[in-house]
Design a protein around this motif. Structure first.
Motif, PDB file in Angstrom:
ATOM      1  N   ALA A 133       2.093  -6.522  -1.759  1.00 36.46           N
ATOM      2  CA  ALA A 133       2.369  -6.770  -0.329  1.00 36.46           C
ATOM      3  C   ALA A 133       1.182  -7.388   0.391  1.00 36.46           C
ATOM      4  O   ALA A 133       1.345  -8.299   1.201  1.00 36.46           O
ATOM      5  N   ALA A 141      -2.250 -16.944   4.045  1.00 42.08           N
ATOM      6  CA  ALA A 141      -2.410 -17.311   5.461  1.00 42.08           C
ATOM      7  C   ALA A 141      -3.823 -17.830   5.732  1.00 42.08           C
ATOM      8  O   ALA A 141      -4.007 -18.833   6.436  1.00 42.08           O
ATOM      9  N   TRP A 169      14.670   4.169   0.812  1.00 39.71           N
ATOM     10  CA  TRP A 169      13.864   3.278   1.651  1.00 39.71           C
ATOM     11  C   TRP A 169      13.383   4.017   2.900  1.00 39.71           C
ATOM     12  O   TRP A 169      12.220   3.903   3.292  1.00 39.71           O
ATOM     13  N   PHE A 176       1.969  -2.087  -3.032  1.00 43.44           N
ATOM     14  CA  PHE A 176       1.054  -2.392  -1.927  1.00 43.44           C
ATOM     15  C   PHE A 176       0.071  -3.504  -2.266  1.00 43.44           C
ATOM     16  O   PHE A 176      -0.298  -4.284  -1.393  1.00 43.44           O
ATOM     17  N   CYS A 211       7.300  -5.932   8.638  1.00 45.77           N
ATOM     18  CA  CYS A 211       6.113  -5.690   7.812  1.00 45.77           C
ATOM     19  C   CYS A 211       5.285  -4.532   8.358  1.00 45.77           C
ATOM     20  O   CYS A 211       4.967  -4.485   9.550  1.00 45.77           O
TER      21      CYS A 211
END
Ligand code: HEM
Length: 495
Positions: free
Chosen positions: A290, A298, A101, A287, A440
């Motif tokens: 994500a 949103a 990570w 990605f 994030c």
């Protein structure tokens, strides 16, 4: 009465802990959980039957959240179970812990902060708006077509993500609204992963072995990811080879994420291998996962909330008008990047309205962690090694003891400080972009993209919710709207 009955009747003893996130996203249940959390000082423990040794803790206490995600970060990992559930994303950053990570985090941070990537992200977003979204809206408004804004934003963000990640444009947002295989594979993967959280583990493992149901779709989605990513990676390597002999095309002006990853400096990230196609494949899918649905969720909720809060919409329009660099410039565009960035920075009320949207409707509705060693939380609760901590972000945003008596109200003003700037709230309270070392990495990119989209749309169109359309959340890994967001559009000035 209702709270007690529905909450207690839930099978908390069911020996499938993995189901909990799904429960937490079920709105009937979450309302009950919110009131139980309020009554229990923001934290409670749940236990499975003795033979399962499965137990854990649900908390929305900002002090506990800070402890878990920041001050005692190294003790709280995603853990091997998380990786099993999300195995289709391979060794990408979402699934990784510890040293791997760290390597992925450092390399991704470098790539996302690179000016070339930021320039690309900005130019792709503006050109997609000018060349695709606005002409499409113009057509819809002329024809009086009812549009599902959720579908539009998911397509828009899929296309923007794919261009900035791979350099290729799937053109899923167009008048035909085609079904795109790659996008569909993400939807199927998401459905299957959610299902894994709902049904007992032995059942989905059996389905996987037998190639049935959602597991079959997940396997197929994995193969689609492999096949399509192989194509992108091959094309990118070819492109790199052919330009190497000429001159360095990637002069920093504009660079997609795949190109940057192929060129990674391996002396800095020893666990990463850019010549391995699997590493690049996992990076691409991670990605896209994500950036696409989080941002489109949103945006959808934002326009949903505006339709019920015309006074907020009026204030945003006023703020845009007041701060436009040159009168009428947005009609002409594209603006110089610097001006555009400065302009967006001035839109404090819009920023607050987007934060307020995500406080009430967080695109990622819960966070989960597993402690390596047993621990005692600031609230005094003891948590065992290898058990589970669940942080329902959706509930956190609605806790009256955290946000005040008006916690359930949509009030962008809450984000404006006395001096007119953006009010800071600790990320342990506003957990929408996560907190601590795993915050994030796309927050600024997402905020810039969302503001750009909102400005373009509000400058050019009036949006009206279709009469009788119901706005309701849908329990998914990302918080979607159950029935989409059905609206009609009118060109401004032509009404
Ligand atoms: C409104 C939009 C977004 C929201 C609400 C959001 C939210 C989050 C959350 C809650 C996490 C933590 C997830 C976890 O613990 O598993 C996260 C992680 C991450 N996000 Fe975002 N995100 C958004 C957009 C983006 C975009 C556009 C990108 C990429 C350009 C991005 C890249 C990442 C990455 C790479 C991580 C992993 C960080 C790590 O594990 O160290 N996000 N995001």
């Amino acid at each position: 009465m209702r709270i007690k009955k529905s909450f207690q009747s839930y099978p908390w003893n069911w020996p499938v802990l993995g189901m909990l996130p799904a429960v937490l996203m079920r709105l009937g249940q979450i309302d009950d959980i919110i009131s139980v959390l309020e009554k229990n000082n923001l934290t409670f423990i749940f236990r499975g039957p003795w033979f399962t040794r499965l137990h854990g803790l649900i908390t929305v206490d900002p002090a506990n959240i800070h402890h878990i995600l920041s001050s005692n970060f190294s003790n709280y990992i995603k853990g091997p179970k998380f990786k099993e559930y999300f195995d289709v994303f391979g060794e990408g950053i979402f699934n990784a812990d510890t040293e791997l990570w760290k390597n992925l985090r450092m390399s991704s941070q470098t790539v996302l902060n690179h000016q070339g990537f930021q320039n690309l992200s900005m130019s792709v977003t503006t050109s997609k708006l000018k060349d695709v979204l606005l002409p499409l809206f113009s057509r819809f408004s002329e024809d009086g077509t009812v549009v599902d804004l959720q579908d539009v934003f998911r397509r828009l963000m899929f296309d923007i993500s794919l261009v900035t990640i791979t350099g290729s444009d799937p053109q899923s947002l167009s008048i035909e609204m085609p079904e795109v295989e790659f996008a569909k594979a993400f939807d199927n993967a998401g459905e299957a992963i959610l299902f894994r959280h709902i049904i007992p583990r032995f059942l989905w493992e059996l389905q996987k072995r037998m190639g049935l149901g959602k597991e079959k779709k997940l396997t197929e989605a994995g193969s689609t990811f492999d096949r399509i990513c192989t194509r992108y990676i091959f094309a990118k390597r070819e492109e790199k080879r052919s330009t190497e002999n000429d001159h360095d095309h990637s002069n920093g002006e504009s660079e997609d994420l795949l190109t940057s990853h192929i060129k990674l400096d391996t002396s800095k990230y020893q666990l990463l291998n850019p010549s391995d196609d699997k590493f690049l494949r996992d990076t691409i899918v991670t990605f896209i996962f994500a950036g696409r649905d989080s941002t489109s969720s949103a945006l959808t909720w934002f326009f949903g909330l505006l339709s019920r809060n015309p006074h907020v919409e009026a204030k945003i329009r006023q703020e845009i008008k007041k701060n436009l660099p040159i009168a009428g410039a947005s009609q002409e565009g594209p603006w110089p990047a610097i001006d555009h960035k400065e302009f967006l920075n001035k839109l404090v009320y819009l920023h607050g309205a987007l934060y307020e949207t995500m406080r009430l409707y967080p695109p990622v509705p819960f966070e989960r962690k597993s402690p390596i060693k047993s621990d005692v939380l600031p609230s005094g609760h003891k948590i065992d090694a290898n058990s589970h901590v669940i942080i329902p972000i959706y509930a956190l945003g609605r806790m009256r003891s955290v946000w005040g008596q008006d916690a359930w109200e949509f009030k962008p003003e809450r984000w404006i400080s006395e001096t007119g700037g953006l009010r800071h709230e600790p990320s342990s309270k506003f957990l929408v972009f996560n907190s601590g070392p795993r915050t994030c990495l796309g927050k600024h990119i997402a905020m810039t993209a969302m503001k750009t989209v909102v400005v373009e749309i509000l400058q050019n169109y009036n949006i009206k919710l279709v009469k009788g359309h119901k706005i309701e959340p849908k329990p998914r890994l990302i918080l979607h709207m159950k029935h989409g967001l059905r609206v009609t559009l009118t060109k401004r000035g032509s009404a």
